[in-house]
Design an enzyme around this catalytic site. Structure first.
Site, mmCIF file in Angstrom:
data_model
loop_
_atom_site.group_PDB
_atom_site.id
_atom_site.type_symbol
_atom_site.label_atom_id
_atom_site.label_comp_id
_atom_site.label_asym_id
_atom_site.label_seq_id
_atom_site.Cartn_x
_atom_site.Cartn_y
_atom_site.Cartn_z
ATOM 1 N N ASP A 178 -7.180 7.216 1.610
ATOM 2 C CA ASP A 178 -7.736 8.534 1.911
ATOM 3 C C ASP A 178 -6.767 9.628 1.467
ATOM 4 O O ASP A 178 -5.548 9.464 1.569
ATOM 5 C CB ASP A 178 -7.994 8.645 3.421
ATOM 6 C CG ASP A 178 -8.870 9.830 3.774
ATOM 7 O OD1 ASP A 178 -9.529 10.384 2.874
ATOM 8 O OD2 ASP A 178 -8.881 10.219 4.962
ATOM 9 N N GLY A 212 -8.764 13.870 -2.581
ATOM 10 C CA GLY A 212 -9.264 15.234 -2.755
ATOM 11 C C GLY A 212 -8.269 16.276 -2.306
ATOM 12 O O GLY A 212 -8.063 17.298 -2.985
ATOM 13 N N ARG A 213 -7.636 16.034 -1.150
ATOM 14 C CA ARG A 213 -6.657 16.990 -0.636
ATOM 15 C C ARG A 213 -5.427 17.063 -1.531
ATOM 16 O O ARG A 213 -4.826 18.119 -1.722
ATOM 17 C CB ARG A 213 -6.272 16.623 0.795
ATOM 18 C CG ARG A 213 -7.223 17.190 1.835
ATOM 19 C CD ARG A 213 -6.972 16.613 3.199
ATOM 20 N NE ARG A 213 -7.565 15.273 3.302
ATOM 21 C CZ ARG A 213 -7.407 14.476 4.344
ATOM 22 N NH1 ARG A 213 -6.649 14.860 5.354
ATOM 23 N NH2 ARG A 213 -7.998 13.306 4.382
ATOM 24 N N HIS A 262 -8.531 11.351 -7.835
ATOM 25 C CA HIS A 262 -8.984 9.962 -7.919
ATOM 26 C C HIS A 262 -8.190 9.189 -8.970
ATOM 27 O O HIS A 262 -7.858 8.013 -8.774
ATOM 28 C CB HIS A 262 -10.477 9.910 -8.232
ATOM 29 C CG HIS A 262 -11.344 10.497 -7.142
ATOM 30 N ND1 HIS A 262 -11.164 10.183 -5.804
ATOM 31 C CD2 HIS A 262 -12.383 11.367 -7.193
ATOM 32 C CE1 HIS A 262 -12.059 10.840 -5.082
ATOM 33 N NE2 HIS A 262 -12.799 11.563 -5.900
ATOM 34 N N LEU A 286 -2.422 -13.620 -5.493
ATOM 35 C CA LEU A 286 -2.842 -12.620 -4.516
ATOM 36 C C LEU A 286 -4.345 -12.450 -4.662
ATOM 37 O O LEU A 286 -4.867 -12.431 -5.775
ATOM 38 C CB LEU A 286 -2.146 -11.271 -4.784
ATOM 39 C CG LEU A 286 -2.671 -10.049 -4.017
ATOM 40 C CD1 LEU A 286 -2.292 -10.129 -2.539
ATOM 41 C CD2 LEU A 286 -2.145 -8.755 -4.625
#
Length: 254
Positions: free
Chosen positions: A32, A35-36, A49, A143
């Protein structure tokens, strides 16, 4: 479930290396803050992004280096379809780019890729690329990377419940045989251990419909760090926080 005590933890704190005895098998991350991050720099959201995609690469390197076996990244939620069409198109284009240019590299590094979510919403061409990536890397064991795309925790549970109902209707399973194990086996993450720790970046303190069933006993870690700034030191910090937690799974303290 527990969360970080007091204020959210910053990845800028000094980090030491978590011991293997306290290493999580499965780390899940709600990525998250793209955008900020972009807005703070006067850049378009797509720039955030793209920077976030680079953070994914750093996170993968750290997970492999530390010996984590499973890494799940919340890349695109079922709710993200409500965003502006231009942003959805940017995210989809970015996904296509990394499928075409990064999957071969991950395959060479021994990473197995799995996608979980309502993938059909992306259209047949992209679904075909997702399937090719899964098939190419299916035999890898260094992984396992799970990318949650068009994923929602509630939808995952509904999917599993519907599969159980259909199994009962066919006579494959008795109604009395339905239990937590039977439902877990029909989740989109079937065959993958539940996450030991769930991380959310950007200072938000909620799961946002991510792995709701699977997170029943996960440790929760909330970081102030915006996702594009997440790096190897941030990952190590998460492991150190986890190593200091006492996981009792509902039992009384010894």
């Amino acid at each position: 479930m527990s969360s970080t005590t007091g204020a959210a933890v910053s990845s800028a704190s000094p980090a030491s290396t978590a011991s293997n005895a306290h290493l999580p098998v499965h780390v899940a991350i709600i990525m998250d803050g793209n955008g900020r991050w972009a807005a703070a720099r006067g850049l378009p959201r797509v720039a955030g992004h793209r920077a976030g995609a680079e953070a994914v690469s750093r996170c993968l390197r750290a997970a492999k280096a530390k010996g984590v076996e499973y890494l799940t990244l919340y890349a695109f939620s079922s709710e993200n379809w409500r965003r502006e069409p231009t942003e959805v198109a940017d995210l989809t284009s970015l996904l296509k780019y990394y499928l075409r240019h990064k999957v071969a590299e991950l395959h060479k590094e021994g990473v197995r890729i799995r996608f979980v979510g309502d993938l059909g919403r992306f259209g047949p061409d992209l679904v075909a690329e997702l399937e090719r990536a899964e098939a190419l890397t299916a035999g890898n064991a260094q992984l396992t990377l799970l990318l949650a795309l068009s994923y929602g925790g509630r939808g995952d549970i509904v999917h599993a419940a519907r599969a159980l109902a259909e199994a009962v209707q066919r006579g494959d399973i008795a109604l009395s045989a339905i239990d937590e194990t039977a439902l877990s086996a029909r989740l989109l993450t079937a065959g993958v251990p539940d996450p030991d720790v769930i991380v959310r970046t950007s200072g938000e303190h909620r799961l946002s419909n991510f792995l709701l069933w699977q997170s029943a006993y996960a440790e929760l870690v909330f970081l102030d760090t915006l996702w594009p700034d997440f790096d190897e030191a941030s990952f190590t910090r998460v492991l150190d926080i986890y190593a200091r937690r006492e996981r009792r799974f509902g039992a009384r303290p010894a």
